[in-house]
Design a protein around this motif. Sequence first.
Motif, PDB file in Angstrom:
ATOM      1  N   VAL A  11       0.855  -1.189   0.000  1.00 48.53           N
ATOM      2  CA  VAL A  11       0.000   0.000   0.000  1.00 48.53           C
ATOM      3  C   VAL A  11       0.891   1.240   0.000  1.00 48.53           C
ATOM      4  CG1 VAL A  11      -1.751   1.313   1.248  1.00 48.53           C
ATOM      5  CG2 VAL A  11      -1.868  -1.193   1.185  1.00 48.53           C
ATOM      6  N   LEU A  12       0.704   2.109  -0.987  1.00 48.17           N
ATOM      7  CA  LEU A  12       1.476   3.342  -1.110  1.00 48.17           C
ATOM      8  C   LEU A  12       0.530   4.531  -0.951  1.00 48.17           C
ATOM      9  CD1 LEU A  12       3.576   2.411  -4.285  1.00 48.17           C
ATOM     10  CD2 LEU A  12       4.172   2.001  -1.884  1.00 48.17           C
ATOM     11  N   GLN A  13       0.766   5.356   0.058  1.00 46.56           N
ATOM     12  CA  GLN A  13      -0.067   6.545   0.235  1.00 46.56           C
ATOM     13  C   GLN A  13       0.541   7.696  -0.557  1.00 46.56           C
ATOM     14  OE1 GLN A  13      -1.833   7.933   4.125  1.00 46.56           O
ATOM     15  NE2 GLN A  13      -0.430   9.635   3.797  1.00 46.56           N
ATOM     16  N   GLY A  14      -0.246   8.300  -1.421  1.00 50.52           N
ATOM     17  CA  GLY A  14       0.251   9.416  -2.215  1.00 50.52           C
ATOM     18  C   GLY A  14      -0.760   9.851  -3.248  1.00 50.52           C
ATOM     19  N   VAL A  42       0.189   9.884 -15.311  1.00 49.26           N
ATOM     20  CA  VAL A  42       0.534   8.550 -15.796  1.00 49.26           C
ATOM     21  C   VAL A  42       1.145   8.697 -17.178  1.00 49.26           C
ATOM     22  CG1 VAL A  42      -0.338   6.290 -16.502  1.00 49.26           C
ATOM     23  CG2 VAL A  42      -1.294   7.416 -14.481  1.00 49.26           C
ATOM     24  N   ASP A  43       2.326   8.131 -17.373  1.00 48.40           N
ATOM     25  CA  ASP A  43       2.984   8.105 -18.684  1.00 48.40           C
ATOM     26  C   ASP A  43       2.839   6.693 -19.232  1.00 48.40           C
ATOM     27  OD1 ASP A  43       4.666   8.051 -20.887  1.00 48.40           O
ATOM     28  OD2 ASP A  43       6.206   9.293 -19.949  1.00 48.40           O
ATOM     29  N   TRP A  44       1.832   6.499 -20.103  1.00 50.37           N
ATOM     30  CA  TRP A  44       1.550   5.150 -20.584  1.00 50.37           C
ATOM     31  C   TRP A  44       2.672   4.619 -21.468  1.00 50.37           C
ATOM     32  CZ3 TRP A  44      -1.247   1.318 -19.094  1.00 50.37           C
ATOM     33  CH2 TRP A  44      -1.445   0.228 -19.945  1.00 50.37           C
ATOM     34  N   ALA A  45       3.287   5.479 -22.261  1.00 53.20           N
ATOM     35  CA  ALA A  45       4.353   5.033 -23.165  1.00 53.20           C
ATOM     36  C   ALA A  45       5.524   4.439 -22.373  1.00 53.20           C
ATOM     37  CB  ALA A  45       4.827   6.198 -24.027  1.00 53.20           C
ATOM     38  N   GLN A  46       5.826   5.038 -21.220  1.00 52.32           N
ATOM     39  CA  GLN A  46       6.928   4.540 -20.394  1.00 52.32           C
ATOM     40  C   GLN A  46       6.459   3.534 -19.341  1.00 52.32           C
ATOM     41  OE1 GLN A  46      10.149   5.349 -20.929  1.00 52.32           O
ATOM     42  NE2 GLN A  46       9.470   6.556 -22.693  1.00 52.32           N
ATOM     43  N   LYS A  47       5.131   3.311 -19.282  1.00 54.39           N
ATOM     44  CA  LYS A  47       4.531   2.429 -18.273  1.00 54.39           C
ATOM     45  C   LYS A  47       4.978   2.838 -16.858  1.00 54.39           C
ATOM     46  CE  LYS A  47       2.120  -0.521 -20.739  1.00 54.39           C
ATOM     47  NZ  LYS A  47       2.379  -1.961 -20.686  1.00 54.39           N
ATOM     48  N   GLN A  48       4.778   4.108 -16.539  1.00 51.09           N
ATOM     49  CA  GLN A  48       5.144   4.590 -15.219  1.00 51.09           C
ATOM     50  C   GLN A  48       4.240   5.751 -14.822  1.00 51.09           C
ATOM     51  OE1 GLN A  48       9.267   5.658 -15.899  1.00 51.09           O
ATOM     52  NE2 GLN A  48       8.742   7.792 -16.309  1.00 51.09           N
ATOM     53  N   LEU A  49       4.209   6.037 -13.538  1.00 48.69           N
ATOM     54  CA  LEU A  49       3.440   7.163 -13.032  1.00 48.69           C
ATOM     55  C   LEU A  49       4.269   7.912 -12.003  1.00 48.69           C
ATOM     56  CD1 LEU A  49       2.377   6.263  -9.964  1.00 48.69           C
ATOM     57  CD2 LEU A  49       0.794   4.879 -11.306  1.00 48.69           C
ATOM     58  N   VAL A  50       3.892   9.179 -11.790  1.00 50.11           N
ATOM     59  CA  VAL A  50       4.605  10.036 -10.836  1.00 50.11           C
ATOM     60  C   VAL A  50       3.729  10.198  -9.603  1.00 50.11           C
ATOM     61  CG1 VAL A  50       5.635  12.292 -10.442  1.00 50.11           C
ATOM     62  CG2 VAL A  50       5.803  11.236 -12.695  1.00 50.11           C
ATOM     63  N   THR A  88       8.454  13.857   0.304  1.00 50.12           N
ATOM     64  CA  THR A  88       8.575  12.647  -0.530  1.00 50.12           C
ATOM     65  C   THR A  88       7.808  12.837  -1.830  1.00 50.12           C
ATOM     66  OG1 THR A  88       6.701  11.727   0.703  1.00 50.12           O
ATOM     67  CG2 THR A  88       8.907  11.058   1.392  1.00 50.12           C
ATOM     68  N   ARG A  89       8.301  13.719  -2.659  1.00 49.63           N
ATOM     69  CA  ARG A  89       7.609  14.020  -3.911  1.00 49.63           C
ATOM     70  C   ARG A  89       8.313  13.387  -5.106  1.00 49.63           C
ATOM     71  NH1 ARG A  89       6.750  20.390  -2.337  1.00 49.63           N
ATOM     72  NH2 ARG A  89       4.829  20.118  -1.174  1.00 49.63           N
ATOM     73  N   ASN A  90       7.550  13.305  -6.201  1.00 47.58           N
ATOM     74  CA  ASN A  90       8.082  12.890  -7.502  1.00 47.58           C
ATOM     75  C   ASN A  90       8.706  11.495  -7.480  1.00 47.58           C
ATOM     76  OD1 ASN A  90       7.317  15.376  -8.610  1.00 47.58           O
ATOM     77  ND2 ASN A  90       9.237  16.320  -7.969  1.00 47.58           N
ATOM     78  N   HIS A  91       8.026  10.560  -6.824  1.00 47.13           N
ATOM     79  CA  HIS A  91       8.431   9.161  -6.905  1.00 47.13           C
ATOM     80  C   HIS A  91       7.928   8.576  -8.217  1.00 47.13           C
ATOM     81  CE1 HIS A  91      10.097   8.433  -2.921  1.00 47.13           C
ATOM     82  NE2 HIS A  91       9.160   9.229  -2.450  1.00 47.13           N
ATOM     83  N   VAL A  92       8.766   7.839  -8.896  1.00 48.60           N
ATOM     84  CA  VAL A  92       8.379   7.174 -10.139  1.00 48.60           C
ATOM     85  C   VAL A  92       8.068   5.714  -9.832  1.00 48.60           C
ATOM     86  CG1 VAL A  92       9.110   6.481 -12.445  1.00 48.60           C
ATOM     87  CG2 VAL A  92       9.750   8.735 -11.555  1.00 48.60           C
TER      88      VAL A  92
END
Length: 523
Positions: free
Chosen positions: A74-77, A82-90, A97-101
């Motif tokens: 469980v990640l609280q944030g 969402v960057d679908w092309a890179q399959k990642q979200l910020v 604790t900002r800007n975790h990928v």
Amino acid sequence: MKYDVVIAGGGFAGAYCARVLGKALGAAGVKRVALIAERNVLVFHPMLAEVAGAALSPLDVVNPLREFCKNVDVLQGVIHKVDWAQKQLVLDGGRFTRNHVVTFDHLVLTLGSVTDMSRVPGMGDHAWPMKSVADALRLRAALINRLEEANLVEDAELRQRLMTFVVVGGGYTGVETAGQIMDLLHEVRPLYANLKDTLPKVILAHSRAHLLEEIGEKLGDYAQRVLEKRGMEVRLNTRVTEVTAAKVILQDGSFIEAHTVVCTVGNAPSPVVLDLAKQLGMPGDKGRVEVEATMRVKGVDKLWASGDCASVPWDDRGTMKVAPPTAQFAMRQGKQLGENIARVLKRGAGAELRPFSYRYMGQLATVGEREAVAEVFGMHFSGFFAWWMWRTIYLAKLPGMGRRFRVMVDWTFDLFFARDISLVLPPAEDLLRAIHLETGESLFEAGTKVRAFYFVKRGSVTLEAAGEAPRLMSAGDVIDQACATGEGLWRVGAAATESTDVVVIRGRALEMLKTTLKLVRRE
């Protein structure tokens, strides 16, 4: 941080999906599945109005996600993009604790809707929303504060204004909140020595012809009669066009004098879902992502959606419909979606998936003073029996035996003892905050999201951007949107040139400043 499955949203759909996946994958699931939620609790929204009415404790209507969704990380944030092309979200986890990928293989959208009161001028500034436990606590505090203020004043007009409460919206939340407000006011007013001759006034304003249209005109009209019999003023076909600190202005030009307004309308699609739909060129039904009956997003591999943000096909006894955005549907969609994704993880892309199916049981709503309206398997009930059904059914659905026992005890005490009017205010939003920077310490970096403006109180800050000469901001200067891109990102980086004190402007103060600066620069 990389996972096979990332579930975006900790409401009913997301939490039940994660719960099923955790059970299916066992201890290995904590490394494979992440649930991202803005708060680390699952809120049982059907009972939220009772928190605002001081009938239940806020801890009675929440369940820790880490206990509810075992074997899941469980990640609280807050998800910013969402960057679908890179399959990642910020992910923004908080002040430090900002800007975790977070990287994913499968993405599940269960973000639901957000509250947007900006369509009515003044609504966002003066009205109390009813979306979260914090909202319910703030409203409870506001109601008690109004009673305390009214008990102090001698002016009859001001006292009546303080004792007038307007609820905007005649759906489930609006009707149940209005009923709880009425119960609270009538029950505790005798405790205030100077209010014995002033009757509280609760006004329910609804833009449609019937209350509770989701449950049918017959029961909606019954709910209206019960509320009016108890002294509530119900105004149908009434649209609010503006709200000030002392007035609620209606479409016909008339107004209601009141200092307390509760807004239960204004749901809007999640900006994250809208942005992802734009990236993929996906059509949407009022911001809801179109999915197959298995809850796989049409035409997009490894993307799933359920709950309020998805248009899930539903076979209602032979008639195909879109499943309504209610808790009972989100709960069952989440369970079915979790089972489908577990099959894909275990058997591969060719696994057989089950379409969503559910036999609709009905809907219930309380109207206060131990009365309710209900539609169960096509049969209609009202009055005390419907209220007993409401409590029995929702108590059974409340997650966790401990929570059920607490609620049962609180409801039992409610039959014999007065509601608790102890005033415990939640912390106020920190709109302005001073921070100190040492020489060379970074304030923000180029390309990061604009979350605040900055006023240099003492010292100096250097702004630097690629291809541009450094710019010095001294005491009295403001670092604002002139240094940002149109996408809301900082165009420059900022660092202290010397020992520096900076005032951070954020929240509502930031939005007001942005609007003001736009107007000034336009002129």
